[in-house]
Design an enzyme around this catalytic site. Structure first.
Site, PDB file in Angstrom:
ATOM      1  N   SER A  32      31.824  41.376 -13.822  1.00 51.75           N
ATOM      2  CA  SER A  32      32.482  41.272 -12.519  1.00 51.75           C
ATOM      3  C   SER A  32      33.805  42.018 -12.480  1.00 51.75           C
ATOM      4  O   SER A  32      34.657  41.831 -13.347  1.00 51.75           O
ATOM      5  CB  SER A  32      32.787  39.810 -12.189  1.00 51.75           C
ATOM      6  OG  SER A  32      31.610  39.077 -12.122  1.00 51.75           O
ATOM      7  N   HIS A  63      29.339  43.308  -8.378  1.00 47.21           N
ATOM      8  CA  HIS A  63      28.342  43.840  -9.317  1.00 47.21           C
ATOM      9  C   HIS A  63      27.566  44.940  -8.606  1.00 47.21           C
ATOM     10  O   HIS A  63      26.808  44.671  -7.681  1.00 47.21           O
ATOM     11  CB  HIS A  63      27.363  42.737  -9.751  1.00 47.21           C
ATOM     12  CG  HIS A  63      27.915  41.849 -10.817  1.00 47.21           C
ATOM     13  ND1 HIS A  63      27.607  42.005 -12.144  1.00 47.21           N
ATOM     14  CD2 HIS A  63      28.770  40.817 -10.754  1.00 47.21           C
ATOM     15  CE1 HIS A  63      28.242  41.091 -12.859  1.00 47.21           C
ATOM     16  NE2 HIS A  63      28.955  40.353 -12.031  1.00 47.21           N
ATOM     17  N   HIS A  85      22.114  37.320 -13.175  1.00 45.38           N
ATOM     18  CA  HIS A  85      22.570  36.053 -13.761  1.00 45.38           C
ATOM     19  C   HIS A  85      21.529  34.948 -13.582  1.00 45.38           C
ATOM     20  O   HIS A  85      20.767  34.952 -12.617  1.00 45.38           O
ATOM     21  CB  HIS A  85      23.859  35.576 -13.088  1.00 45.38           C
ATOM     22  CG  HIS A  85      24.992  36.547 -13.159  1.00 45.38           C
ATOM     23  ND1 HIS A  85      25.134  37.570 -12.257  1.00 45.38           N
ATOM     24  CD2 HIS A  85      26.026  36.647 -14.027  1.00 45.38           C
ATOM     25  CE1 HIS A  85      26.226  38.263 -12.564  1.00 45.38           C
ATOM     26  NE2 HIS A  85      26.784  37.740 -13.629  1.00 45.38           N
ATOM     27  N   TYR A  87      22.231  31.981 -12.605  1.00 43.52           N
ATOM     28  CA  TYR A  87      22.517  31.222 -11.370  1.00 43.52           C
ATOM     29  C   TYR A  87      21.947  31.882 -10.119  1.00 43.52           C
ATOM     30  O   TYR A  87      21.847  31.245  -9.076  1.00 43.52           O
ATOM     31  CB  TYR A  87      24.029  30.957 -11.197  1.00 43.52           C
ATOM     32  CG  TYR A  87      24.899  32.178 -11.030  1.00 43.52           C
ATOM     33  CD1 TYR A  87      24.921  32.900  -9.842  1.00 43.52           C
ATOM     34  CD2 TYR A  87      25.709  32.620 -12.065  1.00 43.52           C
ATOM     35  CE1 TYR A  87      25.713  34.026  -9.691  1.00 43.52           C
ATOM     36  CE2 TYR A  87      26.513  33.730 -11.930  1.00 43.52           C
ATOM     37  CZ  TYR A  87      26.502  34.441 -10.741  1.00 43.52           C
ATOM     38  OH  TYR A  87      27.276  35.549 -10.604  1.00 43.52           O
ATOM     39  N   GLU A  88      21.564  33.155 -10.229  1.00 43.67           N
ATOM     40  CA  GLU A  88      20.965  33.825  -9.068  1.00 43.67           C
ATOM     41  C   GLU A  88      19.493  33.447  -8.908  1.00 43.67           C
ATOM     42  O   GLU A  88      18.856  33.847  -7.937  1.00 43.67           O
ATOM     43  CB  GLU A  88      21.092  35.341  -9.226  1.00 43.67           C
ATOM     44  CG  GLU A  88      22.532  35.819  -9.152  1.00 43.67           C
ATOM     45  CD  GLU A  88      22.649  37.307  -9.408  1.00 43.67           C
ATOM     46  OE1 GLU A  88      22.491  38.067  -8.443  1.00 43.67           O
ATOM     47  OE2 GLU A  88      22.893  37.697 -10.560  1.00 43.67           O
ATOM     48  N   ALA A 115      33.758  38.753 -17.128  1.00 43.97           N
ATOM     49  CA  ALA A 115      34.955  38.056 -16.659  1.00 43.97           C
ATOM     50  C   ALA A 115      34.802  36.615 -17.122  1.00 43.97           C
ATOM     51  O   ALA A 115      33.696  36.069 -17.122  1.00 43.97           O
ATOM     52  CB  ALA A 115      35.004  38.109 -15.141  1.00 43.97           C
ATOM     53  N   MET A 216      29.613  32.825 -17.103  1.00 37.39           N
ATOM     54  CA  MET A 216      28.250  32.537 -16.624  1.00 37.39           C
ATOM     55  C   MET A 216      27.254  33.624 -17.018  1.00 37.39           C
ATOM     56  O   MET A 216      26.247  33.824 -16.335  1.00 37.39           O
ATOM     57  CB  MET A 216      28.275  32.382 -15.102  1.00 37.39           C
ATOM     58  CG  MET A 216      29.261  31.343 -14.596  1.00 37.39           C
ATOM     59  SD  MET A 216      29.354  31.345 -12.794  1.00 37.39           S
ATOM     60  CE  MET A 216      30.827  30.323 -12.519  1.00 37.39           C
ATOM     61  N   SER A 217      27.524  34.328 -18.119  1.00 35.12           N
ATOM     62  CA  SER A 217      26.608  35.423 -18.501  1.00 35.12           C
ATOM     63  C   SER A 217      26.646  35.614 -20.023  1.00 35.12           C
ATOM     64  O   SER A 217      26.991  34.700 -20.767  1.00 35.12           O
ATOM     65  CB  SER A 217      27.053  36.718 -17.808  1.00 35.12           C
ATOM     66  OG  SER A 217      28.302  37.150 -18.309  1.00 35.12           O
ATOM     67  N   ASN A 240      41.118  34.241 -14.995  1.00 36.37           N
ATOM     68  CA  ASN A 240      41.784  33.056 -14.440  1.00 36.37           C
ATOM     69  C   ASN A 240      41.937  32.050 -15.566  1.00 36.37           C
ATOM     70  O   ASN A 240      41.159  32.070 -16.521  1.00 36.37           O
ATOM     71  CB  ASN A 240      40.926  32.453 -13.303  1.00 36.37           C
ATOM     72  CG  ASN A 240      39.515  32.135 -13.741  1.00 36.37           C
ATOM     73  OD1 ASN A 240      38.712  33.027 -14.019  1.00 36.37           O
ATOM     74  ND2 ASN A 240      39.207  30.874 -13.840  1.00 36.37           N
ATOM     75  N   HIS A 254      36.033  33.539  -6.646  1.00 35.64           N
ATOM     76  CA  HIS A 254      35.379  34.760  -7.118  1.00 35.64           C
ATOM     77  C   HIS A 254      36.218  35.987  -6.754  1.00 35.64           C
ATOM     78  O   HIS A 254      36.277  36.958  -7.511  1.00 35.64           O
ATOM     79  CB  HIS A 254      33.976  34.875  -6.526  1.00 35.64           C
ATOM     80  CG  HIS A 254      33.233  36.086  -7.007  1.00 35.64           C
ATOM     81  ND1 HIS A 254      32.904  36.281  -8.337  1.00 35.64           N
ATOM     82  CD2 HIS A 254      32.790  37.199  -6.356  1.00 35.64           C
ATOM     83  CE1 HIS A 254      32.285  37.445  -8.476  1.00 35.64           C
ATOM     84  NE2 HIS A 254      32.211  38.018  -7.288  1.00 35.64           N
TER      85      HIS A 254
END
Ligand code: HPA
Length: 288
Positions: A32, A63, A85, A87-88, A115, A216-217, A240, A254
């Site tokens: 990201s 992305h 991902h 989550y997609e 990220a 998340m990846s 963050n 995001h």
């Protein structure tokens, strides 16, 4: 059941070879906000994921969704500008299909970026972190990219994940950072499913587990790359600082992740472009 579809892998690899020629033996995945790094590639051939047979594509803003074959710092590299991902809605095997295609193309070294939320109080947004190890919470919970029948031609049934992040490559990147005066953190990346950010209780739990960053990846990709026998270098950008208490007025977004990613492109580029010639030299040495 998840099985690697070798005909689909071959079709995707052939498509890439036809359009980009021999793509080299190093691949780079951009997370990201870091997509613009691919714009720095010379002699670039860009192929939208949608044009590569069976390739999963990301639906996430930030992305880009293109495979770019070109040269960075003079080194031939295949760049994945964006990734799919869990989550997609992709299964871990679907999300890591591109790693199988890289394997079929002869890639030997994979450099993954992402990220991540920082779990250390003394770290700040914008800090790069070399990944020394990971905790694949999604995989440990059963959503593992190697679940299902194993194809011995692709890799072993029970691959080792000790030294998944190649210690020599970690050291190389640390040297590059030192030479360039860049503060490079080092730590353990925990993968969560997302897409919600963590609750403060989850953030504290991840710290107790020994994680230094959360995202998340990456973990499924690295697992498949290790199964495939690739050497892996992992680089997170702390976008963050993860929030540990409800009293903290801050909220992660995001947009913040992408914005910090974009601002850190010069530092991430210096690290990646600094280490690529070393990766390339190690390949040539192994070949000779
Ligand atoms: N949590 C999970 N994934 C992330 C974060 C985070 O705080 N920041 C960037 N990716």
């Amino acid at each position: 059941m998840d099985v690697v579809d070798s005909a689909a892998v071959t079709a995707a690899a052939e498509h890439i070879r036809l359009r980009a020629g021999a793509p080299g033996r190093i691949a780079l995945i951009l997370g990201s906000g870091l997509n613009v790094l691919a714009e720095r590639a010379a002699d670039a051939v860009a192929i939208p994921y949608g044009e590569i047979p069976h390739f999963p594509h990301s639906t996430v803003p930030g992305h880009a969704g293109r495979l770019v074959a070109g040269r960075l710092a003079g080194v031939p590299v295949l760049i994945m500008q964006g990734r799919a991902h869990f989550y997609e809605g992709y299964s871990p095997a679907e999300a890591t299909f591109p790693i199988r295609v890289l394997q079929a193309l002869g890639v030997e070294v994979l450099c993954v970026t992402n990220a991540a939320g920082g779990l250390r109080g003394d770290w700040s947004a914008g800090d790069p972190m070399v990944i020394t190890d990971h905790i694949n919470l999604v995989g440990m919970a059963g959503h593992h990219p190697l679940r299902g029948p194993n194809d011995e031609a692709l890799g072993p049934r029970f691959p080792s994940m000790v030294r998944a992040y190649d210690p020599a490559l970690v050291e190389r990147l640390q040297q590059v950072a030192q030479e360039r005066g860049i503060t490079l953190r080092a730590g353990v990346y925990a993968m969560v499913a997302g897409p919600s950010f963590e609750t403060p209780a989850e953030v504290r739990m991840l710290s107790v587990l020994g994680a230094d960053a959360v995202g998340m990846s990456t973990a499924p990709e690295v697992t498949v790359a290790r199964h495939a026998g690739m050497r892996v270098l992992g680089l997170s950008l702390i976008t963050n600082v993860a929030i540990r208490t409800q009293d903290d007025p801050h909220e992660p977004t995001h947009e913040e992740v992408v914005e910090v990613g974009q601002r850190a492109v010069p530092v991430m580029a210096a690290l990646i472009e600094g280490v690529l010639p070393h990766l390339d030299a190690s390949l040539s040495a192994r070949q000779g």
